[in-house]
Write an enzyme that holds these catalytic residues in place. Structure first.
Site, PDB file in Angstrom:
ATOM      1  N   GLU A   1       6.850  24.746 -20.396  1.00  0.00           N
ATOM      2  CA  GLU A   1       7.746  25.771 -20.264  1.00  0.00           C
ATOM      3  C   GLU A   1       7.296  26.852 -20.359  1.00  0.00           C
ATOM      4  O   GLU A   1       7.632  27.787 -19.495  1.00  0.00           O
ATOM      5  CB  GLU A   1       8.656  25.579 -21.546  1.00  0.00           C
ATOM      6  CG  GLU A   1       9.761  26.647 -21.841  1.00  0.00           C
ATOM      7  CD  GLU A   1      10.437  26.608 -23.193  1.00  0.00           C
ATOM      8  OE1 GLU A   1      11.341  27.269 -23.256  1.00  0.00           O
ATOM      9  OE2 GLU A   1       9.874  25.886 -24.151  1.00  0.00           O
ATOM     10  N   HIS A   2       6.200  27.468 -21.208  1.00  0.00           N
ATOM     11  CA  HIS A   2       5.440  28.331 -21.068  1.00  0.00           C
ATOM     12  C   HIS A   2       3.975  28.060 -21.011  1.00  0.00           C
ATOM     13  O   HIS A   2       3.616  27.165 -21.774  1.00  0.00           O
ATOM     14  CB  HIS A   2       5.429  29.151 -22.858  1.00  0.00           C
ATOM     15  CG  HIS A   2       6.924  29.471 -23.073  1.00  0.00           C
ATOM     16  ND1 HIS A   2       7.823  28.578 -23.984  1.00  0.00           N
ATOM     17  CD2 HIS A   2       7.613  30.451 -22.859  1.00  0.00           C
ATOM     18  CE1 HIS A   2       8.910  28.940 -24.266  1.00  0.00           C
ATOM     19  NE2 HIS A   2       8.959  30.357 -23.344  1.00  0.00           N
TER      20      HIS A   2
ATOM     21  N   HIS B   1      34.224  14.030  15.861  1.00  0.00           N
ATOM     22  CA  HIS B   1      33.397  15.245  15.941  1.00  0.00           C
ATOM     23  C   HIS B   1      32.842  15.667  17.163  1.00  0.00           C
ATOM     24  O   HIS B   1      32.949  16.801  17.538  1.00  0.00           O
ATOM     25  CB  HIS B   1      31.921  14.668  15.063  1.00  0.00           C
ATOM     26  CG  HIS B   1      32.014  14.969  13.446  1.00  0.00           C
ATOM     27  ND1 HIS B   1      32.932  14.052  12.802  1.00  0.00           N
ATOM     28  CD2 HIS B   1      31.464  15.698  12.669  1.00  0.00           C
ATOM     29  CE1 HIS B   1      32.744  14.408  11.582  1.00  0.00           C
ATOM     30  NE2 HIS B   1      31.925  15.577  11.418  1.00  0.00           N
TER      31      HIS B   1
ATOM     32  N   GLN C   1       5.202  29.416 -30.960  1.00  0.00           N
ATOM     33  CA  GLN C   1       6.113  28.133 -30.438  1.00  0.00           C
ATOM     34  C   GLN C   1       6.342  27.309 -31.648  1.00  0.00           C
ATOM     35  O   GLN C   1       7.666  26.806 -31.744  1.00  0.00           O
ATOM     36  CB  GLN C   1       5.251  27.533 -29.420  1.00  0.00           C
ATOM     37  CG  GLN C   1       6.323  26.922 -28.367  1.00  0.00           C
ATOM     38  CD  GLN C   1       7.263  27.715 -27.906  1.00  0.00           C
ATOM     39  OE1 GLN C   1       6.965  28.820 -27.217  1.00  0.00           O
ATOM     40  NE2 GLN C   1       8.600  27.574 -27.846  1.00  0.00           N
TER      41      GLN C   1
ATOM     42  N   ASP D   1       9.623  36.475 -24.570  1.00  0.00           N
ATOM     43  CA  ASP D   1      10.794  35.945 -25.229  1.00  0.00           C
ATOM     44  C   ASP D   1      11.782  37.067 -25.532  1.00  0.00           C
ATOM     45  O   ASP D   1      12.765  36.912 -25.753  1.00  0.00           O
ATOM     46  CB  ASP D   1      10.273  35.426 -26.507  1.00  0.00           C
ATOM     47  CG  ASP D   1       9.949  34.028 -26.237  1.00  0.00           C
ATOM     48  OD1 ASP D   1      10.103  33.367 -25.271  1.00  0.00           O
ATOM     49  OD2 ASP D   1       9.589  33.442 -27.282  1.00  0.00           O
TER      50      ASP D   1
ATOM     51  N   HIS E   1       9.517  27.640 -33.778  1.00  0.00           N
ATOM     52  CA  HIS E   1      10.605  27.139 -33.281  1.00  0.00           C
ATOM     53  C   HIS E   1      11.682  26.331 -33.907  1.00  0.00           C
ATOM     54  O   HIS E   1      12.877  26.142 -34.241  1.00  0.00           O
ATOM     55  CB  HIS E   1      10.808  27.044 -31.792  1.00  0.00           C
ATOM     56  CG  HIS E   1      11.008  28.481 -31.002  1.00  0.00           C
ATOM     57  ND1 HIS E   1      12.158  28.908 -30.857  1.00  0.00           N
ATOM     58  CD2 HIS E   1      10.214  29.020 -30.136  1.00  0.00           C
ATOM     59  CE1 HIS E   1      12.205  30.152 -30.325  1.00  0.00           C
ATOM     60  NE2 HIS E   1      10.905  29.934 -29.421  1.00  0.00           N
TER      61      HIS E   1
END
Length: 428
Positions: free
Chosen positions: A322-323, A415, A255, A356, A258
């Site tokens: 996220e993960h 209405h 990770q 991934d 990245h």
């Protein structure tokens, strides 16, 4: 990496905090580029391609000749890997098809939903330091399954004006053929507003750097929907004495590579594991081609020692990663306690890299704590649910008086009248 032992609950807020960026100047730059693209179309896109990607483009569209050329440029085993991944992504997302069932809420009142594909979607695929051809499969495959009529893909070219061949082959495998050479803010603007070459779309998907994210958020205010707010990628690993420190360190580094703004978090109940992982990270880091990037990301990362698994799961849910990797023997019990996470990887062998690329789940996920309110991209992301209802005379008799009363008490007489005239028509 920052080591934190047995933090008090009041310290958790600092632990789960992401790095902050001053985006005031960034937003002004993004706004200027977007306005230029809105007003000047292709000309503006080409200008920014020359400025930012150093590419002099005569045409934004990728030609069929370039698509064929790409097939010759990638290794057959890579193409086979793309086909395998596409098969798994397709199988998983096809299982998410929605079937609306009519429900009779009262005698004569029937309601149902129909899932309808968004007609025009735009996919943004980063090209920069890591051309994300896997993201092509993740975004295009569910778009095709949903039945989106027009799928537009934008990705930055290199200085020679060429798109990474693996991106083009992945697009062909996934069934996308409208591909344009545009990156960054100018690509988001082109898809949001439309240009002479790039069609306007109704929703934009895909990751990107902070400029791309700012551009997506700006166009989402008035012009185009987006998949989700997102930022730098992140992972949280929960480990105990049964974990494999080599695996855990590899997951953290996968990770961290990245980008320099990525974040990794280890939560462990074992002092021994914490030290072994820290040592293993240093060993593996030295062997990485992107070690400078990963090392910078590790400066923002944390190794946290807690008393027990309950605390570990509470802290993870507060972080909303996220993960999330549950690198323990009791991963099934821990998985039952997950409340906030984008995608969860269970057990010692389920590395984040599997999701991934090729397990079949989608890797386009909420970051920066947005997993508390958002899910990752799935088949529903490309559809809208349209609601239908049908009333018979019996239905009017079932709910008509309740509608009249509620409308009258909200002082919305028109209405009320819309129902009253129907009730009266049934008396004759």
């Amino acid at each position: 990496m920052n080591i934190i032992r047995y933090p008090r609950r009041e310290e958790w807020k600092e632990i789960v905090e992401r790095p902050h960026l001053d985006v005031s100047q960034l937003n002004a730059v993004v706004s200027g580029v977007l306005n230029d693209v809105r007003q000047n179309g292709d000309e503006a896109v080409k200008k920014y391609e020359a400025k930012f990607d150093h590419a002099q483009l005569s045409s934004l569209a990728v030609s069929e000749v370039e698509m064929e050329e790409a097939e010759q440029l990638i290794a057959p085993e890579l193409r086979d890997a793309l086909v395998l991944a596409h098969h798994n992504i397709k199988a998983f997302h096809e299982s998410q098809r929605f079937e609306g069932k009519p429900v009779e809420t009262q005698p004569g009142v029937t309601c149902w939903q129909k899932s309808v594909a968004i007609e025009k979607v735009g996919l943004y695929i980063p090209g920069g330091t890591a051309p994300l051809f896997s993201t092509v499969l993740m975004l295009a495959t569910p778009a095709k399954i949903a039945g989106c009529r027009e799928i537009v893909l934008c990705t930055p070219p290199n200085a020679e004006g060429k798109v990474n061949p693996a991106i083009l082959v992945a697009a062909r495998v996934a069934g996308v053929n409208r591909i344009f050479k545009a990156g960054g803010v100018q690509a988001i603007g082109a898809m949001a507003y439309g240009t002479e070459s790039v069609p306007k779309v109704y929703k934009i998907f895909g990751p990107g750097n902070q400029y791309v994210m700012a551009a997506k958020q700006q166009v989402s205010l008035h012009d185009c929907a987006i998949d989700m707010p997102a930022g730098p990628s992140e992972v949280c690993v929960i480990a105990d004495e049964t974990s494999n420190p080599q695996f855990v360190a590899a997951d953290l580094l996968s990770q961290a590579e990245h980008g320099t703004d990525s974040q990794v978090l280890l939560i462990t109940t074992s002092e021994k594991m914490l030290e072994e992982v820290r040592n293993e990270v240093e060993l593996q880091l030295q062997k990485l081609p992107r070690k400078e990037i990963a090392a910078k990301a590790l400066e923002n990362s944390k190794l946290v020692l807690v008393n027990n698994k309950e605390k570990a799961m509470e802290l993870s849910n507060t972080y909303a990663p996220e993960h999330l990797i549950l690198a323990t023997d009791d991963h099934e019990q821990l998985a039952a306690k997950v409340v906030n996470a984008g995608s969860v990887f269970m057990g010692h062998l389920a590395c984040e890299s599997a999701g991934d690329y090729a397990s079949g789940t989608n890797h386009t996920l909420p970051t920066h704590g947005y997993a508390m309110a958002y899910n990752g991209v799935n088949l529903d992301s490309y559809n809208r649910k349209i609601t239908f209802q049908h009333l018979t005379a019996e239905g009017i008799r079932s709910i008509g008086r309740a509608v009249e009363l509620m409308a009258a008490n909200e002082q919305l007489d028109a209405h009320k009248n819309a129902m009253t005239v129907r009730i009266n028509s049934l008396k004759h």
